[in-house]
Motif scaffolding. Sequence first.
Motif, PDB file in Angstrom:
ATOM      1  N   LEU A  90      -6.669  -2.795  -5.189  1.00 13.30           N
ATOM      2  CA  LEU A  90      -6.355  -3.999  -4.424  1.00 13.30           C
ATOM      3  C   LEU A  90      -5.001  -3.869  -3.731  1.00 13.30           C
ATOM      4  O   LEU A  90      -4.862  -4.180  -2.543  1.00 13.30           O
ATOM      5  CB  LEU A  90      -6.371  -5.207  -5.366  1.00 13.30           C
ATOM      6  CG  LEU A  90      -6.254  -6.590  -4.728  1.00 13.30           C
ATOM      7  CD1 LEU A  90      -7.343  -6.802  -3.675  1.00 13.30           C
ATOM      8  CD2 LEU A  90      -6.348  -7.676  -5.804  1.00 13.30           C
ATOM      9  N   GLN A  91      -4.002  -3.390  -4.438  1.00 14.36           N
ATOM     10  CA  GLN A  91      -2.669  -3.233  -3.850  1.00 14.36           C
ATOM     11  C   GLN A  91      -2.680  -2.267  -2.672  1.00 14.36           C
ATOM     12  O   GLN A  91      -1.892  -2.418  -1.737  1.00 14.36           O
ATOM     13  CB  GLN A  91      -1.686  -2.746  -4.916  1.00 14.36           C
ATOM     14  CG  GLN A  91      -1.333  -3.796  -5.959  1.00 14.36           C
ATOM     15  CD  GLN A  91      -0.578  -3.210  -7.145  1.00 14.36           C
ATOM     16  OE1 GLN A  91      -0.598  -2.000  -7.374  1.00 14.36           O
ATOM     17  NE2 GLN A  91       0.078  -4.063  -7.912  1.00 14.36           N
ATOM     18  N   SER A  92      -3.571  -1.285  -2.708  1.00 13.98           N
ATOM     19  CA  SER A  92      -3.602  -0.274  -1.649  1.00 13.98           C
ATOM     20  C   SER A  92      -3.966  -0.855  -0.290  1.00 13.98           C
ATOM     21  O   SER A  92      -3.735  -0.206   0.741  1.00 13.98           O
ATOM     22  CB  SER A  92      -4.595   0.837  -2.004  1.00 13.98           C
ATOM     23  OG  SER A  92      -5.947   0.402  -1.822  1.00 13.98           O
ATOM     24  N   LEU A  93      -4.524  -2.052  -0.261  1.00  7.69           N
ATOM     25  CA  LEU A  93      -4.997  -2.630   0.993  1.00  7.69           C
ATOM     26  C   LEU A  93      -3.882  -3.198   1.864  1.00  7.69           C
ATOM     27  O   LEU A  93      -4.133  -3.536   3.023  1.00  7.69           O
ATOM     28  CB  LEU A  93      -6.046  -3.716   0.712  1.00  7.69           C
ATOM     29  CG  LEU A  93      -7.386  -3.173   0.216  1.00  7.69           C
ATOM     30  CD1 LEU A  93      -8.302  -4.308  -0.209  1.00  7.69           C
ATOM     31  CD2 LEU A  93      -8.049  -2.314   1.283  1.00  7.69           C
ATOM     32  N   HIS A  94      -2.680  -3.314   1.323  1.00  9.58           N
ATOM     33  CA  HIS A  94      -1.569  -3.693   2.201  1.00  9.58           C
ATOM     34  C   HIS A  94      -0.972  -2.399   2.760  1.00  9.58           C
ATOM     35  O   HIS A  94      -0.432  -1.587   2.004  1.00  9.58           O
ATOM     36  CB  HIS A  94      -0.500  -4.496   1.463  1.00  9.58           C
ATOM     37  CG  HIS A  94       0.404  -5.238   2.394  1.00  9.58           C
ATOM     38  ND1 HIS A  94       1.266  -4.583   3.254  1.00  9.58           N
ATOM     39  CD2 HIS A  94       0.564  -6.559   2.643  1.00  9.58           C
ATOM     40  CE1 HIS A  94       1.919  -5.472   3.972  1.00  9.58           C
ATOM     41  NE2 HIS A  94       1.503  -6.681   3.628  1.00  9.58           N
ATOM     42  N   PRO A  95      -1.050  -2.175   4.070  1.00 12.02           N
ATOM     43  CA  PRO A  95      -0.656  -0.872   4.617  1.00 12.02           C
ATOM     44  C   PRO A  95       0.806  -0.516   4.395  1.00 12.02           C
ATOM     45  O   PRO A  95       1.128   0.666   4.209  1.00 12.02           O
ATOM     46  CB  PRO A  95      -0.966  -1.015   6.118  1.00 12.02           C
ATOM     47  CG  PRO A  95      -0.999  -2.486   6.370  1.00 12.02           C
ATOM     48  CD  PRO A  95      -1.527  -3.102   5.106  1.00 12.02           C
ATOM     49  N   LEU A  96       1.699  -1.503   4.383  1.00 11.22           N
ATOM     50  CA  LEU A  96       3.111  -1.191   4.178  1.00 11.22           C
ATOM     51  C   LEU A  96       3.379  -0.837   2.720  1.00 11.22           C
ATOM     52  O   LEU A  96       4.104   0.116   2.422  1.00 11.22           O
ATOM     53  CB  LEU A  96       3.987  -2.366   4.618  1.00 11.22           C
ATOM     54  CG  LEU A  96       3.875  -2.760   6.094  1.00 11.22           C
ATOM     55  CD1 LEU A  96       4.841  -3.900   6.415  1.00 11.22           C
ATOM     56  CD2 LEU A  96       4.155  -1.566   7.005  1.00 11.22           C
ATOM     57  N   ASP A 151       4.843   3.146   8.190  1.00 11.41           N
ATOM     58  CA  ASP A 151       3.446   3.377   7.846  1.00 11.41           C
ATOM     59  C   ASP A 151       2.755   4.172   8.957  1.00 11.41           C
ATOM     60  O   ASP A 151       3.406   4.671   9.885  1.00 11.41           O
ATOM     61  CB  ASP A 151       2.745   2.046   7.563  1.00 11.41           C
ATOM     62  CG  ASP A 151       2.456   1.253   8.832  1.00 11.41           C
ATOM     63  OD1 ASP A 151       2.941   1.639   9.921  1.00 11.41           O
ATOM     64  OD2 ASP A 151       1.754   0.224   8.736  1.00 11.41           O
ATOM     65  N   HIS A 152       1.439   4.298   8.862  1.00 15.73           N
ATOM     66  CA  HIS A 152       0.699   5.142   9.806  1.00 15.73           C
ATOM     67  C   HIS A 152       0.726   4.603  11.226  1.00 15.73           C
ATOM     68  O   HIS A 152       0.406   5.327  12.169  1.00 15.73           O
ATOM     69  CB  HIS A 152      -0.747   5.302   9.327  1.00 15.73           C
ATOM     70  CG  HIS A 152      -1.544   4.034   9.367  1.00 15.73           C
ATOM     71  ND1 HIS A 152      -1.247   2.942   8.578  1.00 15.73           N
ATOM     72  CD2 HIS A 152      -2.628   3.681  10.110  1.00 15.73           C
ATOM     73  CE1 HIS A 152      -2.117   1.975   8.815  1.00 15.73           C
ATOM     74  NE2 HIS A 152      -2.960   2.393   9.732  1.00 15.73           N
ATOM     75  N   ARG A 153       1.106   3.354  11.399  1.00 17.50           N
ATOM     76  CA  ARG A 153       1.220   2.769  12.735  1.00 17.50           C
ATOM     77  C   ARG A 153       2.672   2.722  13.218  1.00 17.50           C
ATOM     78  O   ARG A 153       2.948   2.160  14.280  1.00 17.50           O
ATOM     79  CB  ARG A 153       0.620   1.366  12.754  1.00 17.50           C
ATOM     80  CG  ARG A 153      -0.853   1.298  12.412  1.00 17.50           C
ATOM     81  CD  ARG A 153      -1.378  -0.121  12.552  1.00 17.50           C
ATOM     82  NE  ARG A 153      -2.697  -0.272  11.997  1.00 17.50           N
ATOM     83  CZ  ARG A 153      -3.831   0.036  12.643  1.00 17.50           C
ATOM     84  NH1 ARG A 153      -3.769   0.523  13.876  1.00 17.50           N
ATOM     85  NH2 ARG A 153      -4.997  -0.141  12.062  1.00 17.50           N
ATOM     86  N   GLY A 154       3.577   3.261  12.420  1.00 16.34           N
ATOM     87  CA  GLY A 154       4.974   3.252  12.815  1.00 16.34           C
ATOM     88  C   GLY A 154       5.722   1.992  12.444  1.00 16.34           C
ATOM     89  O   GLY A 154       6.876   1.809  12.854  1.00 16.34           O
ATOM     90  N   ARG A 155       5.124   1.141  11.640  1.00 17.75           N
ATOM     91  CA  ARG A 155       5.781  -0.094  11.214  1.00 17.75           C
ATOM     92  C   ARG A 155       6.681   0.188  10.014  1.00 17.75           C
ATOM     93  O   ARG A 155       6.262   0.876   9.078  1.00 17.75           O
ATOM     94  CB  ARG A 155       4.740  -1.158  10.848  1.00 17.75           C
ATOM     95  CG  ARG A 155       3.888  -1.608  12.022  1.00 17.75           C
ATOM     96  CD  ARG A 155       2.725  -2.475  11.590  1.00 17.75           C
ATOM     97  NE  ARG A 155       1.765  -1.736  10.775  1.00 17.75           N
ATOM     98  CZ  ARG A 155       0.558  -2.190  10.440  1.00 17.75           C
ATOM     99  NH1 ARG A 155       0.164  -3.383  10.847  1.00 17.75           N
ATOM    100  NH2 ARG A 155      -0.245  -1.454   9.699  1.00 17.75           N
ATOM    101  N   PRO A 156       7.909  -0.327  10.024  1.00 17.04           N
ATOM    102  CA  PRO A 156       8.838  -0.022   8.930  1.00 17.04           C
ATOM    103  C   PRO A 156       8.487  -0.777   7.649  1.00 17.04           C
ATOM    104  O   PRO A 156       7.957  -1.886   7.679  1.00 17.04           O
ATOM    105  CB  PRO A 156      10.183  -0.492   9.485  1.00 17.04           C
ATOM    106  CG  PRO A 156       9.838  -1.572  10.452  1.00 17.04           C
ATOM    107  CD  PRO A 156       8.532  -1.161  11.068  1.00 17.04           C
TER     108      PRO A 156
END
Length: 309
Positions: A90-96, A151-156
């Motif tokens: 469940l925790q893995s679903l937040h990308p950050l 993350d994979h989208r470049g979001r800090p």
Amino acid sequence: MTHTTSFGEAGFQMTTVTTTASRALSGALTGARRQVGLVVRSRIAGDDAAAGRQRIWHSEGERWNDPGDAICRVNGDASMFAAGLTALLLQSLHPLAMAGVADHSDYRSDPWGRLQRTSGFIATTTFGTIADASDLIRTINVVHRSVVGVDHRGRPYDARDPHLLRWVHVAEIWSFLECHRLYGRERLAPGLRDDYVRQSARTGLMLGARDVPTTARELDRALEGYLPELESSPAALDARHFILDEPPVGWTDKPVYTLLRHGAVAALPQWARGMLALPDGPRGSHRLGVALGRAGVSTLRWVLDAVDD
């Protein structure tokens, strides 16, 4: 002089032999249960499990929780074996949050070590002294200072972000409570479910989360409130594959792990199973997934009870 044995004497002798054999078999079974239980405990708590248990449960000092508290009943139950897997998925679903785990965690290279550290944290903050629990939380807060990246989208991301810490807390506590509802030794009354959420809030706040839930209803709302931010990122799918499809267990552990795996997936919200491309259960049966999870938890509870006897 010829000695004859009456039917009564023969029956008594046969009963004695049978009783002796039964006791020997029972003793051997208990010994085997205890040995397996000790192996399971060492896998979860490390090679120094006995010393750790002595320190956490029996050292002198004031504690936050009493043995009869809801948090002790839930976190001390064998349902936590499935709950830990549910929480990770469940925790893995937040990308950050997942990016922080993928970039800074050793869950792939040292999965058992990570599991032992996590179980030690839960045990210490639940059952240990206030001094030991506080020291451990401070140590983790220091470690979090260096957990930054993109993350994979470049979001800090920053592991000290109260919003991310709240997600990790909410997903974890929700998973623990749900798996206890499905697989726990005894059901919790609604009031005790609220107590569990409230008693668990302390650790979340001390780790830096804010506005953490204090009732089961608030917990459900908080989980759903994160839905717009969740996604099946590449890191989440990689973690799912590692946890469910190629777990670091030997052939002797696989049967029980398979049962726990099904139970962990069955405990997830349906939308989470959808994001992770997971079926509702074996052959699409959610009910069967729950039944298999209950069998796995019951098996582990049975062997661990022999250690505690």
